[in-house]
Design an enzyme around this catalytic site. Structure first.
Site, PDB file in Angstrom:
ATOM      1  N   ASP A 106       0.820  -1.208   0.000  1.00 51.58           N
ATOM      2  CA  ASP A 106       0.000   0.000   0.000  1.00 51.58           C
ATOM      3  C   ASP A 106       0.858   1.263   0.000  1.00 51.58           C
ATOM      4  O   ASP A 106       0.622   2.189  -0.763  1.00 51.58           O
ATOM      5  CB  ASP A 106      -0.983   0.006   1.180  1.00 51.58           C
ATOM      6  CG  ASP A 106      -0.319  -0.220   2.539  1.00 51.58           C
ATOM      7  OD1 ASP A 106       0.907  -0.508   2.603  1.00 51.58           O
ATOM      8  OD2 ASP A 106      -1.030  -0.121   3.558  1.00 51.58           O
ATOM      9  N   ASP A 109       7.103   3.767   3.372  1.00 51.90           N
ATOM     10  CA  ASP A 109       7.353   4.854   4.293  1.00 51.90           C
ATOM     11  C   ASP A 109       8.849   4.819   4.613  1.00 51.90           C
ATOM     12  O   ASP A 109       9.650   5.297   3.818  1.00 51.90           O
ATOM     13  CB  ASP A 109       6.439   4.601   5.503  1.00 51.90           C
ATOM     14  CG  ASP A 109       6.446   5.702   6.525  1.00 51.90           C
ATOM     15  OD1 ASP A 109       6.476   6.870   6.129  1.00 51.90           O
ATOM     16  OD2 ASP A 109       6.415   5.399   7.722  1.00 51.90           O
ATOM     17  N   ASP A 166      -5.048   2.057   6.878  1.00 50.24           N
ATOM     18  CA  ASP A 166      -5.794   2.191   8.128  1.00 50.24           C
ATOM     19  C   ASP A 166      -5.136   3.147   9.109  1.00 50.24           C
ATOM     20  O   ASP A 166      -3.949   3.452   9.013  1.00 50.24           O
ATOM     21  CB  ASP A 166      -5.874   0.839   8.832  1.00 50.24           C
ATOM     22  CG  ASP A 166      -4.526   0.420   9.434  1.00 50.24           C
ATOM     23  OD1 ASP A 166      -3.530   0.381   8.680  1.00 50.24           O
ATOM     24  OD2 ASP A 166      -4.464   0.173  10.651  1.00 50.24           O
TER      25      ASP A 166
HETATM   26  P1  IMP Z   1       7.627   1.079   6.320  1.00 47.26           P
HETATM   27  O1  IMP Z   1       8.196  -0.241   6.757  1.00 47.26           O
HETATM   28  O2  IMP Z   1       8.015   2.180   7.263  1.00 47.26           O
HETATM   29  O3  IMP Z   1       7.917   1.434   4.887  1.00 47.26           O
HETATM   30  O4  IMP Z   1       6.085   0.991   6.577  1.00 47.26           O
HETATM   31  C1  IMP Z   1       5.170   0.577   5.662  1.00 47.26           C
HETATM   32  C2  IMP Z   1       3.871   0.289   6.368  1.00 47.26           C
HETATM   33  O5  IMP Z   1       3.554   1.316   7.308  1.00 47.26           O
HETATM   34  C3  IMP Z   1       2.745   0.275   5.389  1.00 47.26           C
HETATM   35  O6  IMP Z   1       2.500  -1.002   4.878  1.00 47.26           O
HETATM   36  C4  IMP Z   1       1.575   0.801   6.204  1.00 47.26           C
HETATM   37  O7  IMP Z   1       0.910  -0.289   6.827  1.00 47.26           O
HETATM   38  C5  IMP Z   1       2.195   1.654   7.271  1.00 47.26           C
HETATM   39  N1  IMP Z   1       2.062   3.121   6.989  1.00 47.26           N
HETATM   40  C6  IMP Z   1       3.054   3.983   6.701  1.00 47.26           C
HETATM   41  N2  IMP Z   1       2.584   5.237   6.488  1.00 47.26           N
HETATM   42  C7  IMP Z   1       1.245   5.136   6.626  1.00 47.26           C
HETATM   43  C8  IMP Z   1       0.165   6.108   6.485  1.00 47.26           C
HETATM   44  O8  IMP Z   1       0.337   7.310   6.195  1.00 47.26           O
HETATM   45  N3  IMP Z   1      -1.088   5.624   6.710  1.00 47.26           N
HETATM   46  C9  IMP Z   1      -1.350   4.328   7.019  1.00 47.26           C
HETATM   47  N4  IMP Z   1      -0.375   3.394   7.146  1.00 47.26           N
HETATM   48  C10 IMP Z   1       0.904   3.803   6.945  1.00 47.26           C
HETATM   49 MG    MG Z   2      -0.990  -0.591   8.202  1.00 45.79          MG
END
Ligand code: IMP
Ligand code: MG
Length: 187
Positions: A106, A109, A166
Site C-alpha cells: 500500500d 514509508d 488504516d
Molecule cells: P515502512 O516499513 O516504514 O515502509 O512501513 C510501511 C507500512 O507502514 C505500510 O505497509 C503501512 O501499513 C504503514 N504506513 C506507513 N505510512 C502510513 C500512512 O500514512 N497511513 C497508514 N499506514 C501507513
Molecule cells: Mg498498516
C-alpha cells in the site's frame, strides 16, 4: 458507494487522492506490468491488510496468467510512526523458487518492511522480485538504496487513510485516500 460527505469522511482534513485518480493510475500500471511481463506468469503477492483493495483492483488490470499469494507482516502497532521491527504474521502458501515475484504494498514509508521482504524472498530463490506500491513517502525513507520498481503516487509526509490504508485498523473501506485529522490520533 460511500460518497465524500459520508460519516467516516468527517475524520479527514482533506482528500489527497480521489477514487478517479486512483482508478486511472491503476489502469496504467496494469498495462505497464502486462507489457513488462509478457510471456511470463508472475506470482502477485499482496501484503495484508493494507494492500488488499489496491491489489484486487490491480490484478484485474493485468492481462497475463498469474497466481495470487497473500502475506501478512507488521511493523506498525496502532501508532502513526514505524517501530522499525518487522514481524512475519502470515507466510505464503506456496514457495517462490524460480518464480517471477511482484510484491504489492500500500505504502512505502521508511522502507523497512519492503526491504525485509525483498531480502527474504530473494533468499528463497525467486527468479526475480519487483516492488509495486500505491503510495510512496520518499521524505521518510530509512533504506535509501531500496528500489521501488512501480509507484503510483508520491505523497507528502502526512498520515493518510483509505483505499486499504488504516489508522488503528479503521478507514480501510474509504474509496478515496485522505489525510487523517490529527485530532483523531492526538486524543
Ligand atoms: P515502512 O516499513 O516504514 O515502509 O512501513 C510501511 C507500512 O507502514 C505500510 O505497509 C503501512 O501499513 C504503514 N504506513 C506507513 N505510512 C502510513 C500512512 O500514512 N497511513 C497508514 N499506514 C501507513
Ligand atoms: Mg498498516
Amino acid at each position: 458507494m460511500i460518497d465524500a460527505n459520508g460519516t467516516i469522511y468527517q475524520d479527514l482534513t482533506h482528500i489527497l487522492v480521489t477514487r478517479e485518480e486512483i482508478a486511472e493510475k491503476v489502469r496504467e500500471l496494469g498495462q505497464q506490468i502486462t507489457k513488462d511481463y509478457a510471456g511470463k506468469e508472475p506470482v502477485m503477492i499482496c501484503i495484508l491488510k493494507g494492500a488488499v483493495v489496491f491489489f484486487s483492483d490491480l490484478v484485474r488490470e493485468i492481462d497475463l496468467p498469474m497466481t495470487l499469494e497473500f502475506m501478512s507482516i507488521s511493523s506498525y502497532g496502532s501508532a502513526t510512526k514505524t517501530s522499525g521491527v518487522v514481524k512475519l504474521v502470515k507466510d505464503l502458501d506456496n514457495d517462490v523458487l524460480n518464480k517471477d515475484v511482484i510484491i504489492v504494498e500500500d505504502i512505502v514509508d521508511s522502507g523497512v518492511t519492503l526491504n525485509y521482504l525483498k531480502n527474504m524472498l530473494g533468499q528463497r530463490g525467486a527468479a526475480s522480485i519487483r516492488l509495486v506500491t500505491l503510495l510512496d513517502k520518499p521524505a521518510r525513507r530509512r533504506v535509501p538504496d531500496l528500489k521501488v520498481d512501480y509507484s503510483c503516487f508520491n505523497i507528502p509526509d502526512e498520515f493518510v487513510v483509505g483505499y486499504g490504508l488504516d489508522y488503528d485498523q479503521k478507514y480501510r473501506n474509504l474509496p478515496d485516500i485522505g489525510v487523517l485529522s490529527p485530532r483523531i490520533y492526538e486524543k
